[in-house]
Design a protein around this motif. Structure first.
Motif, PDB file in Angstrom:
ATOM      1  N   ASP A  36      35.239  43.497  54.072  1.00 49.35           N
ATOM      2  CA  ASP A  36      36.150  43.964  52.577  1.00 49.35           C
ATOM      3  C   ASP A  36      37.652  43.457  52.713  1.00 49.35           C
ATOM      4  OD1 ASP A  36      37.135  45.094  55.038  1.00 49.35           O
ATOM      5  OD2 ASP A  36      38.098  47.031  54.018  1.00 49.35           O
ATOM      6  N   HIS A  37      37.744  42.728  53.615  1.00 45.57           N
ATOM      7  CA  HIS A  37      39.123  41.697  53.647  1.00 45.57           C
ATOM      8  C   HIS A  37      39.026  40.473  52.705  1.00 45.57           C
ATOM      9  CE1 HIS A  37      43.043  40.511  55.298  1.00 45.57           C
ATOM     10  NE2 HIS A  37      42.367  39.226  55.729  1.00 45.57           N
ATOM     11  N   TRP A  38      39.864  40.590  51.496  1.00 45.09           N
ATOM     12  CA  TRP A  38      39.453  39.321  50.924  1.00 45.09           C
ATOM     13  C   TRP A  38      40.407  38.329  51.417  1.00 45.09           C
ATOM     14  CZ3 TRP A  38      36.666  38.997  46.272  1.00 45.09           C
ATOM     15  CH2 TRP A  38      35.808  40.062  46.063  1.00 45.09           C
ATOM     16  N   LEU A  39      40.184  37.242  51.191  1.00 40.31           N
ATOM     17  CA  LEU A  39      40.952  35.931  51.460  1.00 40.31           C
ATOM     18  C   LEU A  39      41.359  35.115  50.188  1.00 40.31           C
ATOM     19  CD1 LEU A  39      38.523  34.145  54.055  1.00 40.31           C
ATOM     20  CD2 LEU A  39      40.727  35.417  54.357  1.00 40.31           C
ATOM     21  N   ALA A  40      42.588  34.808  50.013  1.00 42.47           N
ATOM     22  CA  ALA A  40      43.200  34.373  48.813  1.00 42.47           C
ATOM     23  C   ALA A  40      43.850  33.026  48.801  1.00 42.47           C
ATOM     24  CB  ALA A  40      43.864  35.351  48.202  1.00 42.47           C
ATOM     25  N   VAL A  41      43.957  32.277  47.737  1.00 41.33           N
ATOM     26  CA  VAL A  41      44.865  31.134  47.839  1.00 41.33           C
ATOM     27  C   VAL A  41      45.234  31.407  45.991  1.00 41.33           C
ATOM     28  CG1 VAL A  41      43.591  29.491  49.204  1.00 41.33           C
ATOM     29  CG2 VAL A  41      42.798  29.704  46.836  1.00 41.33           C
ATOM     30  N   THR A  42      46.514  30.818  45.947  1.00 40.48           N
ATOM     31  CA  THR A  42      47.279  30.766  44.883  1.00 40.48           C
ATOM     32  C   THR A  42      46.812  29.353  44.214  1.00 40.48           C
ATOM     33  OG1 THR A  42      48.786  32.336  45.265  1.00 40.48           O
ATOM     34  CG2 THR A  42      49.148  30.935  43.437  1.00 40.48           C
ATOM     35  N   VAL A  43      46.547  29.171  43.011  1.00 43.50           N
ATOM     36  CA  VAL A  43      46.272  27.763  42.552  1.00 43.50           C
ATOM     37  C   VAL A  43      47.016  27.750  41.471  1.00 43.50           C
ATOM     38  CG1 VAL A  43      44.751  26.644  41.123  1.00 43.50           C
ATOM     39  CG2 VAL A  43      43.695  28.058  42.948  1.00 43.50           C
ATOM     40  N   ASP A  44      47.962  26.550  41.182  1.00 45.22           N
ATOM     41  CA  ASP A  44      48.873  26.305  40.091  1.00 45.22           C
ATOM     42  C   ASP A  44      48.135  25.877  38.811  1.00 45.22           C
ATOM     43  OD1 ASP A  44      51.312  26.170  39.160  1.00 45.22           O
ATOM     44  OD2 ASP A  44      51.763  24.036  39.802  1.00 45.22           O
ATOM     45  N   ALA A  49      42.327  28.871  32.631  1.00 40.39           N
ATOM     46  CA  ALA A  49      41.658  27.303  32.946  1.00 40.39           C
ATOM     47  C   ALA A  49      40.794  27.391  34.302  1.00 40.39           C
ATOM     48  CB  ALA A  49      42.858  26.491  33.234  1.00 40.39           C
ATOM     49  N   VAL A  50      41.177  28.647  35.266  1.00 42.55           N
ATOM     50  CA  VAL A  50      40.495  28.647  36.281  1.00 42.55           C
ATOM     51  C   VAL A  50      39.094  29.537  35.984  1.00 42.55           C
ATOM     52  CG1 VAL A  50      40.405  29.294  38.787  1.00 42.55           C
ATOM     53  CG2 VAL A  50      42.393  28.193  37.819  1.00 42.55           C
ATOM     54  N   ALA A  51      39.317  30.847  35.697  1.00 44.42           N
ATOM     55  CA  ALA A  51      38.303  31.685  35.445  1.00 44.42           C
ATOM     56  C   ALA A  51      37.238  31.425  34.447  1.00 44.42           C
ATOM     57  CB  ALA A  51      38.923  33.177  35.489  1.00 44.42           C
ATOM     58  N   GLY A  52      37.981  30.735  33.431  1.00 46.46           N
ATOM     59  CA  GLY A  52      37.057  30.404  32.582  1.00 46.46           C
ATOM     60  C   GLY A  52      36.099  29.225  32.654  1.00 46.46           C
ATOM     61  N   ALA A  53      36.005  28.539  33.658  1.00 46.64           N
ATOM     62  CA  ALA A  53      35.308  27.264  34.022  1.00 46.64           C
ATOM     63  C   ALA A  53      33.961  27.776  34.215  1.00 46.64           C
ATOM     64  CB  ALA A  53      35.777  26.832  35.440  1.00 46.64           C
TER      65      ALA A  53
END
Length: 144
Positions: A36-44, A49-53
């Motif tokens: 249940d532990h999510w890993l995350a990165v922040t994309v500039d 532009a990211v989720a619509g790919a």
């Protein structure tokens, strides 16, 4: 360097290795069984532009069957957070997922996976050896 100084240096290196091993074991214990532990990165890049790919970047796409992925606007509207976690019962290790997230961030921001040209240290002494060992181990469970 006299014998006393060598003994102190060797003792210091041994203590650093022991602390590093203890920290790694503790970190593994904390995350064992925590799907249940999510890993995350922040994309500039903006969310659309990211989720619509059409598809996930290749490093994440290779793990797609074994992970859950989410996208959201980063705090302060400073890009997009790409979050992922192994699916329950999945075969994807947290280490593999962390590496894939780092590479996906690089692909989304630059179009390619950026690799360092040289090792971070070339110091031949005991401290350089310890640093290379720690850096090598942190590739999987280090910073995102």
């Amino acid at each position: 360097m006299n014998g006393t100084m060598k003994a102190i240096a060797v003792t210091g290196v041994g203590a650093a290795v022991a602390v590093g091993r203890r920290m790694t074991a503790r970190r593994r214990e904390l995350h064992r069984g925590r799907s249940d532990h999510w890993l995350a990165v922040t994309v500039d890049r903006p969310l659309d532009a990211v989720a619509g790919a059409e598809a996930l970047p290749d490093p994440l796409q290779r793990l797609r069957e074994g992970i859950d992925v989410r996208f959201r606007t980063a705090p302060g509207d400073r890009g997009t957070e790409v979050m992922a976690r192994p699916k329950d019962g999945g075969e994807v290790s947290r280490e593999d997922l962390r590496v894939a997230l780092r590479k996906a961030k690089s692909v989304l921001e630059t179009g390619t996976v950026i690799e360092p040209d040289t090792p971070s240290t070339t110091h031949p002494g005991p401290a350089g050896k310890v640093l290379r060992m720690v850096i090598g181990k942190s590739a999987g469970e280090g910073r995102l």
